[in-house]
Write a protein that holds these residues in place. Structure first.
Motif, PDB file in Angstrom:
ATOM      1  N   ARG A 180      43.154  12.035  -1.308  1.00  0.00           N
ATOM      2  CA  ARG A 180      42.001  11.783  -0.466  1.00  0.00           C
ATOM      3  C   ARG A 180      41.202  12.829   0.173  1.00  0.00           C
ATOM      4  NH1 ARG A 180      41.254   6.331   2.177  1.00  0.00           N
ATOM      5  NH2 ARG A 180      40.043   5.551   0.597  1.00  0.00           N
ATOM      6  N   ILE A 181      39.999  13.123   0.134  1.00  0.00           N
ATOM      7  CA  ILE A 181      39.516  14.219   0.886  1.00  0.00           C
ATOM      8  C   ILE A 181      38.520  13.735   1.936  1.00  0.00           C
ATOM      9  CG2 ILE A 181      37.962  16.175   0.720  1.00  0.00           C
ATOM     10  CD1 ILE A 181      38.942  16.330  -2.227  1.00  0.00           C
ATOM     11  N   GLY A 182      38.921  14.014   3.159  1.00  0.00           N
ATOM     12  CA  GLY A 182      37.818  13.813   4.289  1.00  0.00           C
ATOM     13  C   GLY A 182      36.647  14.115   4.262  1.00  0.00           C
ATOM     14  N   ILE A 183      35.502  13.472   4.465  1.00  0.00           N
ATOM     15  CA  ILE A 183      34.080  13.923   4.538  1.00  0.00           C
ATOM     16  C   ILE A 183      33.712  14.135   5.920  1.00  0.00           C
ATOM     17  CG2 ILE A 183      31.971  12.906   3.704  1.00  0.00           C
ATOM     18  CD1 ILE A 183      33.081  11.503   1.509  1.00  0.00           C
ATOM     19  N   GLY A 184      33.214  15.006   6.228  1.00  0.00           N
ATOM     20  CA  GLY A 184      32.707  15.251   7.431  1.00  0.00           C
ATOM     21  C   GLY A 184      31.093  15.207   7.743  1.00  0.00           C
ATOM     22  N   THR A 185      30.633  15.025   8.696  1.00  0.00           N
ATOM     23  CA  THR A 185      29.236  14.836   8.892  1.00  0.00           C
ATOM     24  C   THR A 185      28.523  16.376   9.110  1.00  0.00           C
ATOM     25  OG1 THR A 185      29.241  14.807  11.294  1.00  0.00           O
ATOM     26  CG2 THR A 185      29.600  12.479  10.394  1.00  0.00           C
ATOM     27  N   SER A 186      27.211  15.999   8.848  1.00  0.00           N
ATOM     28  CA  SER A 186      26.286  17.395   8.529  1.00  0.00           C
ATOM     29  C   SER A 186      25.491  17.661   9.905  1.00  0.00           C
ATOM     30  CB  SER A 186      25.530  17.316   7.572  1.00  0.00           C
ATOM     31  OG  SER A 186      24.351  16.300   7.645  1.00  0.00           O
ATOM     32  N   THR A 187      26.333  17.930  11.115  1.00  0.00           N
ATOM     33  CA  THR A 187      25.900  17.996  12.372  1.00  0.00           C
ATOM     34  C   THR A 187      25.490  19.598  12.737  1.00  0.00           C
ATOM     35  OG1 THR A 187      28.126  18.341  13.470  1.00  0.00           O
ATOM     36  CG2 THR A 187      26.839  16.057  13.390  1.00  0.00           C
ATOM     37  N   GLY A 188      25.598  20.462  11.468  1.00  0.00           N
ATOM     38  CA  GLY A 188      25.361  21.725  11.722  1.00  0.00           C
ATOM     39  C   GLY A 188      26.471  22.659  12.030  1.00  0.00           C
TER      40      GLY A 188
END
Length: 158
Positions: free
Chosen positions: A130-138
């Motif tokens: 499983r690969i964690g998904i980050g948020t696109s906050t820059g």
């Protein structure tokens, strides 16, 4: 036995040569009789009826993806005169094609049955993860973020 012409499949597939070769050479002898069973998620057992053979007369070899079982009966010693031979004690060679990462774990010969336990050992780097998904906050992803190993595939909810 009818043979099947694989030529049309060769024209429309790439990389399945090994599979078609296995289908072409799948003719097996009927002696000695054997069973193949699945004993767990990654565990299998081949059981062969080799009555009359001692452990010294049976040879088991794994050569790449093939498991080769050879039985060579030693010549009988003595002055015995056999009036009727109903028990088959002829030499045999049986070849089993194993899937990738399947290895022999154990082999026993007891009460005329040869049991070969097989296990599929998939390397860690090939198991699903499983690969964690980050948020696109820059922000750049954190280098300390761990990737978790997940051996169970995710189920989709309808």
């Amino acid at each position: 036995m009818r043979s099947f012409d694989y030529a049309p499949l060769y024209r429309t597939t790439v990389g399945f040569d090994r599979l078609f070769d296995m289908l072409d050479s799948s003719v097996r002898s009927d002696w000695p009789p054997y069973n193949i069973e699945k004993t767990g998620d990654n565990d299998y057992r081949i059981t062969m009826a080799v009555a009359g053979f001692s452990p010294e007369e049976v040879e088991l070899t794994q050569h790449g993806p093939e498991l080769i079982v050879i039985g060579q009966k030693q010549p009988e010693q003595g002055d015995r005169q056999i009036l009727h031979r109903g028990m088959a004690t002829r030499n045999f060679k049986q070849v089993f094609r194993l899937a990738d990462y399947v290895k022999v774990a154990d082999a026993t010969l007891e009460n005329g049955l040869l049991s070969v336990d097989l296990v599929r050992e998939i390397p860690e780097e090939l198991k699903p993860r499983r690969i964690g998904i980050g948020t696109s906050t820059g922000k750049q992803p954190s280098p300390n973020k761990q990737i978790s190993q997940d051996t169970q595939p995710q189920r989709k909810v309808a």
